[in-house]
Design an enzyme around this catalytic site. Structure first.
Site, PDB file in Angstrom:
ATOM      1  N   ALA A   2      -0.608  -3.402  10.936  1.00  0.00           N
ATOM      2  CA  ALA A   2       0.726  -3.014  10.476  1.00  0.00           C
ATOM      3  C   ALA A   2       0.650  -1.574   9.980  1.00  0.00           C
ATOM      4  O   ALA A   2      -0.347  -1.166   9.375  1.00  0.00           O
ATOM      5  CB  ALA A   2       1.194  -3.944   9.362  1.00  0.00           C
ATOM      6  N   ALA A  50      -1.743   1.758   6.526  1.00  0.00           N
ATOM      7  CA  ALA A  50      -1.892   0.735   7.553  1.00  0.00           C
ATOM      8  C   ALA A  50      -2.846  -0.337   7.043  1.00  0.00           C
ATOM      9  O   ALA A  50      -3.615  -0.108   6.109  1.00  0.00           O
ATOM     10  CB  ALA A  50      -2.415   1.348   8.848  1.00  0.00           C
ATOM     11  N   ASP A  51      -2.782  -1.488   7.667  1.00  0.00           N
ATOM     12  CA  ASP A  51      -3.714  -2.563   7.360  1.00  0.00           C
ATOM     13  C   ASP A  51      -4.014  -3.298   8.662  1.00  0.00           C
ATOM     14  O   ASP A  51      -3.116  -3.517   9.472  1.00  0.00           O
ATOM     15  CB  ASP A  51      -3.129  -3.550   6.337  1.00  0.00           C
ATOM     16  CG  ASP A  51      -4.177  -4.561   5.890  1.00  0.00           C
ATOM     17  OD1 ASP A  51      -5.090  -4.165   5.152  1.00  0.00           O
ATOM     18  OD2 ASP A  51      -4.089  -5.730   6.299  1.00  0.00           O
ATOM     19  N   THR A  52      -5.280  -3.631   8.848  1.00  0.00           N
ATOM     20  CA  THR A  52      -5.698  -4.370  10.030  1.00  0.00           C
ATOM     21  C   THR A  52      -6.250  -5.717   9.598  1.00  0.00           C
ATOM     22  O   THR A  52      -7.085  -5.785   8.694  1.00  0.00           O
ATOM     23  CB  THR A  52      -6.755  -3.576  10.830  1.00  0.00           C
ATOM     24  OG1 THR A  52      -6.184  -2.323  11.208  1.00  0.00           O
ATOM     25  CG2 THR A  52      -7.192  -4.336  12.066  1.00  0.00           C
ATOM     26  N   LYS A  82       0.830  -1.210   0.000  1.00  0.00           N
ATOM     27  CA  LYS A  82       0.000   0.000   0.000  1.00  0.00           C
ATOM     28  C   LYS A  82       0.860   1.254   0.000  1.00  0.00           C
ATOM     29  O   LYS A  82       0.666   2.162  -0.803  1.00  0.00           O
ATOM     30  CB  LYS A  82      -0.919   0.024   1.238  1.00  0.00           C
ATOM     31  CG  LYS A  82      -2.111  -0.902   1.168  1.00  0.00           C
ATOM     32  CD  LYS A  82      -2.930  -0.775   2.454  1.00  0.00           C
ATOM     33  CE  LYS A  82      -4.155  -1.661   2.441  1.00  0.00           C
ATOM     34  NZ  LYS A  82      -4.967  -1.505   3.674  1.00  0.00           N
TER      35      LYS A  82
END
Length: 193
Positions: free
Chosen positions: A104, A67-69, A52
């Site tokens: 992250a 960010a990624d959840t 991303k």
């Protein structure tokens, strides 16, 4: 030197505001978030976040945050459900069990990328049919990893967490602040009159 948020999440925008940051622009990247074959949740989350941050167009002196959840039940990745049926499947799998929420964060400035992931433990109470159906009817599950958001109505289903509450919401503030400092981006700066 602009700050660019590479996410369309209103929750991340709100969390950044807690650090005194209002992005100059919001540019959600369009990347393939399909897990690779046999990919484990934590490496998956980090890989997607890095992809991303590298996909967001920016000037060399801009600061880009992505960010990624990911919700993980053991080795299983529970992403954003495609429909109410899949949301029900995810929630029934999580019902009465502990699981992990991994967020992250990646920050890019020029060619340098700083990354950090935060893993929190979450317990969901055992859901009754009535609770499950009432929650599904709210549509709050849409666009949420694991089909729920702790800061919404599903918060009533979470009696216990261990880790970062803001990480579970979608942006761990302490770790994000440290990454921004490492990247040389000022946070919580005093207003000048």
């Amino acid at each position: 030197m602009a700050f660019i948020l590479g996410s369309g999440s209103p929750r991340r925008l709100d969390l950044l505001a807690q650090l005194g940051i209002v992005p100059a622009d919001v540019r959600p990247p369009d990347i393939d978030e399909t897990p690779l074959r046999n990919e484990l949740p934590r490496p998956y989350c980090m890989r997607v976040t890095r992809a991303k941050v590298e996909a967001v167009p920016a000037q060399v002196d801009d600061t880009v945050l992505c960010a990624d959840t990911t919700v993980a039940l053991g080795r299983r990745i529970l992403g954003k459900p495609r429909d109410a049926g899949q949301a029900a499947e995810y929630l029934l799998a999580l019902s009465g069990r502990r699981h992990q929420v991994i967020t992250a964060v990646a920050i890019r400035r020029g060619t340098h990328v700083w990354t950090k992931d935060v893993v929190s433990q979450v317990k969901m109470k055992r859901l009754s049919d009535e609770e499950l159906n009432s929650y599904l009817a709210t549509n709050d599950w849409q666009g949420k990893a694991g089909a729920y958001a702790i800061q919404g109505p599903a918060g009533a289903f979470i009696p216990w967490i261990s880790g970062s509450f803001t990480g579970i919401v979608g942006l761990p503030l302490a770790e994000t602040a440290n990454l921004l400092k490492a990247a040389g981006y000022p946070i919580m700066k005093e207003e000048t009159v």
